[in-house]
Design a protein around this motif. Structure first.
Motif, PDB file in Angstrom:
ATOM      1  N   GLY A  72      24.985  93.082 137.430  1.00 38.32           N
ATOM      2  CA  GLY A  72      26.290  93.761 137.477  1.00 38.32           C
ATOM      3  C   GLY A  72      27.276  93.227 136.461  1.00 38.32           C
ATOM      4  O   GLY A  72      28.474  93.509 136.553  1.00 38.32           O
ATOM      5  N   CYS A  73      26.786  92.453 135.477  1.00 41.47           N
ATOM      6  CA  CYS A  73      27.718  91.852 134.515  1.00 41.47           C
ATOM      7  C   CYS A  73      28.373  92.921 133.625  1.00 41.47           C
ATOM      8  O   CYS A  73      27.718  93.817 133.097  1.00 41.47           O
ATOM      9  CB  CYS A  73      27.006  90.818 133.643  1.00 41.47           C
ATOM     10  SG  CYS A  73      28.135  89.927 132.549  1.00 41.47           S
ATOM     11  N   ARG A  74      29.685  92.787 133.512  1.00 42.83           N
ATOM     12  CA  ARG A  74      30.477  93.655 132.625  1.00 42.83           C
ATOM     13  C   ARG A  74      31.316  92.780 131.692  1.00 42.83           C
ATOM     14  O   ARG A  74      32.423  93.146 131.331  1.00 42.83           O
ATOM     15  CB  ARG A  74      31.421  94.548 133.463  1.00 42.83           C
ATOM     16  CG  ARG A  74      30.728  95.406 134.529  1.00 42.83           C
ATOM     17  CD  ARG A  74      29.985  96.562 133.866  1.00 42.83           C
ATOM     18  NE  ARG A  74      29.290  97.405 134.833  1.00 42.83           N
ATOM     19  CZ  ARG A  74      28.020  97.256 135.193  1.00 42.83           C
ATOM     20  NH1 ARG A  74      27.297  96.278 134.702  1.00 42.83           N
ATOM     21  NH2 ARG A  74      27.461  98.083 136.048  1.00 42.83           N
ATOM     22  N   GLY A  75      30.751  91.615 131.336  1.00 47.02           N
ATOM     23  CA  GLY A  75      31.513  90.621 130.584  1.00 47.02           C
ATOM     24  C   GLY A  75      31.810  90.995 129.139  1.00 47.02           C
ATOM     25  O   GLY A  75      32.664  90.392 128.509  1.00 47.02           O
ATOM     26  N   CYS A  76      31.069  91.962 128.610  1.00 47.87           N
ATOM     27  CA  CYS A  76      31.351  92.465 127.262  1.00 47.87           C
ATOM     28  C   CYS A  76      30.861  93.915 127.230  1.00 47.87           C
ATOM     29  O   CYS A  76      30.185  94.356 128.165  1.00 47.87           O
ATOM     30  CB  CYS A  76      30.678  91.595 126.192  1.00 47.87           C
ATOM     31  SG  CYS A  76      28.924  91.955 125.954  1.00 47.87           S
ATOM     32  N   PRO A  77      31.169  94.647 126.187  1.00 50.63           N
ATOM     33  CA  PRO A  77      30.840  96.084 126.203  1.00 50.63           C
ATOM     34  C   PRO A  77      29.350  96.428 126.076  1.00 50.63           C
ATOM     35  O   PRO A  77      28.987  97.596 126.198  1.00 50.63           O
ATOM     36  CB  PRO A  77      31.603  96.638 124.993  1.00 50.63           C
ATOM     37  CG  PRO A  77      32.600  95.607 124.644  1.00 50.63           C
ATOM     38  CD  PRO A  77      32.021  94.291 125.043  1.00 50.63           C
TER      39      PRO A  77
ATOM     40  N   ALA B  72      19.567  84.829 124.413  1.00 50.65           N
ATOM     41  CA  ALA B  72      20.958  84.389 124.327  1.00 50.65           C
ATOM     42  C   ALA B  72      21.886  85.480 124.837  1.00 50.65           C
ATOM     43  O   ALA B  72      22.934  85.204 125.425  1.00 50.65           O
ATOM     44  CB  ALA B  72      21.296  84.038 122.879  1.00 50.65           C
ATOM     45  N   VAL B  73      21.504  86.736 124.614  1.00 47.16           N
ATOM     46  CA  VAL B  73      22.306  87.893 125.039  1.00 47.16           C
ATOM     47  C   VAL B  73      21.432  88.759 125.941  1.00 47.16           C
ATOM     48  O   VAL B  73      20.277  89.029 125.609  1.00 47.16           O
ATOM     49  CB  VAL B  73      22.806  88.680 123.804  1.00 47.16           C
ATOM     50  CG1 VAL B  73      23.443  89.999 124.193  1.00 47.16           C
ATOM     51  CG2 VAL B  73      23.790  87.829 123.015  1.00 47.16           C
ATOM     52  N   LYS B  74      21.968  89.175 127.073  1.00 45.22           N
ATOM     53  CA  LYS B  74      21.134  89.803 128.107  1.00 45.22           C
ATOM     54  C   LYS B  74      21.122  91.340 128.098  1.00 45.22           C
ATOM     55  O   LYS B  74      20.456  91.949 128.926  1.00 45.22           O
ATOM     56  CB  LYS B  74      21.571  89.342 129.506  1.00 45.22           C
ATOM     57  CG  LYS B  74      21.739  87.834 129.663  1.00 45.22           C
ATOM     58  CD  LYS B  74      20.418  87.090 129.608  1.00 45.22           C
ATOM     59  CE  LYS B  74      20.516  85.676 130.136  1.00 45.22           C
ATOM     60  NZ  LYS B  74      20.180  84.637 129.161  1.00 45.22           N
ATOM     61  N   HIS B  75      21.885  91.943 127.208  1.00 45.56           N
ATOM     62  CA  HIS B  75      21.817  93.409 127.079  1.00 45.56           C
ATOM     63  C   HIS B  75      21.373  93.794 125.669  1.00 45.56           C
ATOM     64  O   HIS B  75      21.710  93.107 124.700  1.00 45.56           O
ATOM     65  CB  HIS B  75      23.172  94.056 127.385  1.00 45.56           C
ATOM     66  CG  HIS B  75      23.412  94.331 128.847  1.00 45.56           C
ATOM     67  ND1 HIS B  75      24.288  93.592 129.616  1.00 45.56           N
ATOM     68  CD2 HIS B  75      22.879  95.264 129.675  1.00 45.56           C
ATOM     69  CE1 HIS B  75      24.283  94.058 130.869  1.00 45.56           C
ATOM     70  NE2 HIS B  75      23.438  95.078 130.920  1.00 45.56           N
ATOM     71  N   PHE B  76      20.652  94.884 125.567  1.00 43.84           N
ATOM     72  CA  PHE B  76      20.136  95.404 124.290  1.00 43.84           C
ATOM     73  C   PHE B  76      21.283  96.025 123.493  1.00 43.84           C
ATOM     74  O   PHE B  76      21.975  96.915 123.984  1.00 43.84           O
ATOM     75  CB  PHE B  76      19.077  96.468 124.622  1.00 43.84           C
ATOM     76  CG  PHE B  76      18.430  97.141 123.440  1.00 43.84           C
ATOM     77  CD1 PHE B  76      18.129  96.450 122.274  1.00 43.84           C
ATOM     78  CD2 PHE B  76      18.077  98.484 123.528  1.00 43.84           C
ATOM     79  CE1 PHE B  76      17.507  97.095 121.204  1.00 43.84           C
ATOM     80  CE2 PHE B  76      17.452  99.142 122.465  1.00 43.84           C
ATOM     81  CZ  PHE B  76      17.171  98.444 121.302  1.00 43.84           C
TER      82      PHE B  76
ATOM     83  N   ALA C 237      30.235  85.352 124.844  1.00 43.55           N
ATOM     84  CA  ALA C 237      30.513  85.974 126.152  1.00 43.55           C
ATOM     85  C   ALA C 237      29.350  85.774 127.104  1.00 43.55           C
ATOM     86  O   ALA C 237      29.523  85.506 128.289  1.00 43.55           O
ATOM     87  CB  ALA C 237      30.794  87.461 125.959  1.00 43.55           C
ATOM     88  N   CYS C 238      28.137  85.902 126.592  1.00 48.54           N
ATOM     89  CA  CYS C 238      26.937  85.841 127.421  1.00 48.54           C
ATOM     90  C   CYS C 238      26.499  84.406 127.695  1.00 48.54           C
ATOM     91  O   CYS C 238      25.643  84.171 128.549  1.00 48.54           O
ATOM     92  CB  CYS C 238      25.813  86.626 126.740  1.00 48.54           C
ATOM     93  SG  CYS C 238      24.732  87.452 127.909  1.00 48.54           S
ATOM     94  N   GLY C 239      27.115  83.441 127.012  1.00 46.07           N
ATOM     95  CA  GLY C 239      26.723  82.040 127.130  1.00 46.07           C
ATOM     96  C   GLY C 239      26.679  81.493 128.557  1.00 46.07           C
ATOM     97  O   GLY C 239      25.790  80.701 128.881  1.00 46.07           O
ATOM     98  N   PRO C 240      27.614  81.868 129.444  1.00 44.20           N
ATOM     99  CA  PRO C 240      27.573  81.314 130.807  1.00 44.20           C
ATOM    100  C   PRO C 240      26.271  81.615 131.551  1.00 44.20           C
ATOM    101  O   PRO C 240      25.848  80.820 132.395  1.00 44.20           O
ATOM    102  CB  PRO C 240      28.776  81.987 131.488  1.00 44.20           C
ATOM    103  CG  PRO C 240      29.747  82.219 130.370  1.00 44.20           C
ATOM    104  CD  PRO C 240      28.890  82.593 129.197  1.00 44.20           C
ATOM    105  N   TRP C 241      25.617  82.733 131.221  1.00 42.93           N
ATOM    106  CA  TRP C 241      24.325  83.013 131.884  1.00 42.93           C
ATOM    107  C   TRP C 241      23.265  82.024 131.414  1.00 42.93           C
ATOM    108  O   TRP C 241      22.480  81.498 132.198  1.00 42.93           O
ATOM    109  CB  TRP C 241      23.859  84.451 131.604  1.00 42.93           C
ATOM    110  CG  TRP C 241      24.697  85.492 132.265  1.00 42.93           C
ATOM    111  CD1 TRP C 241      25.423  86.473 131.651  1.00 42.93           C
ATOM    112  CD2 TRP C 241      24.910  85.675 133.678  1.00 42.93           C
ATOM    113  NE1 TRP C 241      26.072  87.240 132.580  1.00 42.93           N
ATOM    114  CE2 TRP C 241      25.777  86.773 133.826  1.00 42.93           C
ATOM    115  CE3 TRP C 241      24.467  85.001 134.811  1.00 42.93           C
ATOM    116  CZ2 TRP C 241      26.202  87.220 135.081  1.00 42.93           C
ATOM    117  CZ3 TRP C 241      24.888  85.442 136.063  1.00 42.93           C
ATOM    118  CH2 TRP C 241      25.730  86.534 136.184  1.00 42.93           C
ATOM    119  N   LEU C 242      23.235  81.763 130.116  1.00 47.47           N
ATOM    120  CA  LEU C 242      22.263  80.823 129.568  1.00 47.47           C
ATOM    121  C   LEU C 242      22.536  79.416 130.112  1.00 47.47           C
ATOM    122  O   LEU C 242      21.607  78.687 130.479  1.00 47.47           O
ATOM    123  CB  LEU C 242      22.334  80.854 128.035  1.00 47.47           C
ATOM    124  CG  LEU C 242      21.273  80.084 127.264  1.00 47.47           C
ATOM    125  CD1 LEU C 242      19.868  80.483 127.697  1.00 47.47           C
ATOM    126  CD2 LEU C 242      21.450  80.296 125.761  1.00 47.47           C
TER     127      LEU C 242
END
Ligand code: SF4
Length: 221
Positions: free
Chosen positions: A37-42, A106-110, A133-138
């Protein structure tokens, strides 16, 4: 509009996955469900789904790539396409059991461009803002898996972990020690397996990848 929806509509320098990462998550499944459900970036807007890391939750080695590709985006798992198959073969040849590893990006969306609807989706490199932006997941994956070694697959993963001055050609096949998200980590950088598939001399590029992975295997021996 809630705080979470507001993040991906925020200015670029405020993109962050932070509000979506559960505090003190005890399992990768908890993280995986939250990341869906991440919406941390577009980047979530055009992609099919979040592609979270997968593999052995107690892996001694974590492999970090750039971002999911077209096939990974559709299937929801990392490294399931041709680059993933090549990586498995190279790991095996280097003496690392792919089944014992944890793989993530490093980034979880295509991220992609598409000339017209229904035309092929062309991979586009994530920006530094999107990687940050995606760093907290890693960081959360690293905190739970606690690998003994990180294998960096390509320049984007290297920049996400070690900063924008990272150059894969300068440090590939060497063992680095760096402080990352509060932990002292050992890292072996190499190229992304998709670059082997694009190389003019594929065999030489593949041998280079295997040679770097053998350095990782020796660290784990
Ligand atoms: S790319 Fe990362 S930060 Fe951006 S929406 Fe996807 S999971 Fe969240």
């Amino acid at each position: 509009m809630g705080t979470r929806d507001a993040v991906s509509k925020a200015p670029e320098d405020q993109y962050t996955a932070e509000p979506f990462v559960p505090a003190k998550a005890r399992s990768l499944n908890t993280l995986r469900e939250a990341a869906a459900g991440c919406r941390g970036c577009p980047l979530h807007r055009d992609a099919t789904q979040t592609v979270f890391g997968a593999g052995n939750a107690h892996a001694r080695v974590m492999l970090v790539g750039e971002q999911p590709g077209d096939m990974e985006d559709r299937e929801g798992r990392p490294f399931v396409g041709p680059a993933g198959r090549l990586l498995d073969r190279a790991l095996d040849e280097a003496g690392i059991d792919p089944g014992d590893a944890y793989v993530t990006n490093a980034v979880k969306h295509f991220k992609f461009t598409q000339a017209e609807p229904r035309k092929r989706r062309i991979h586009k490199a994530p920006s530094l803002r999107e990687m940050t932006a995606c760093g907290p997941w890693l960081a959360a994956e690293l905190a739970l898996v606690e690998p003994e070694l990180i294998v960096i697959l390509g320049a984007t993963a290297g920049k996400a972990l070690l900063g924008s001055s990272f150059r894969v050609t300068q440090v590939r096949g060497t063992v680095l020690e760096e402080e990352i998200h509060g932990r002292r980590e050992r890292l072996v950088p190499t190229v992304h397996p998709s670059s082997v598939l694009r190389a003019d001399d594929r065999e030489a590029a593949y041998r280079g990848l295997v040679s770097d992975l053998k350095v990782a295997a020796r660290v784990l021996a």
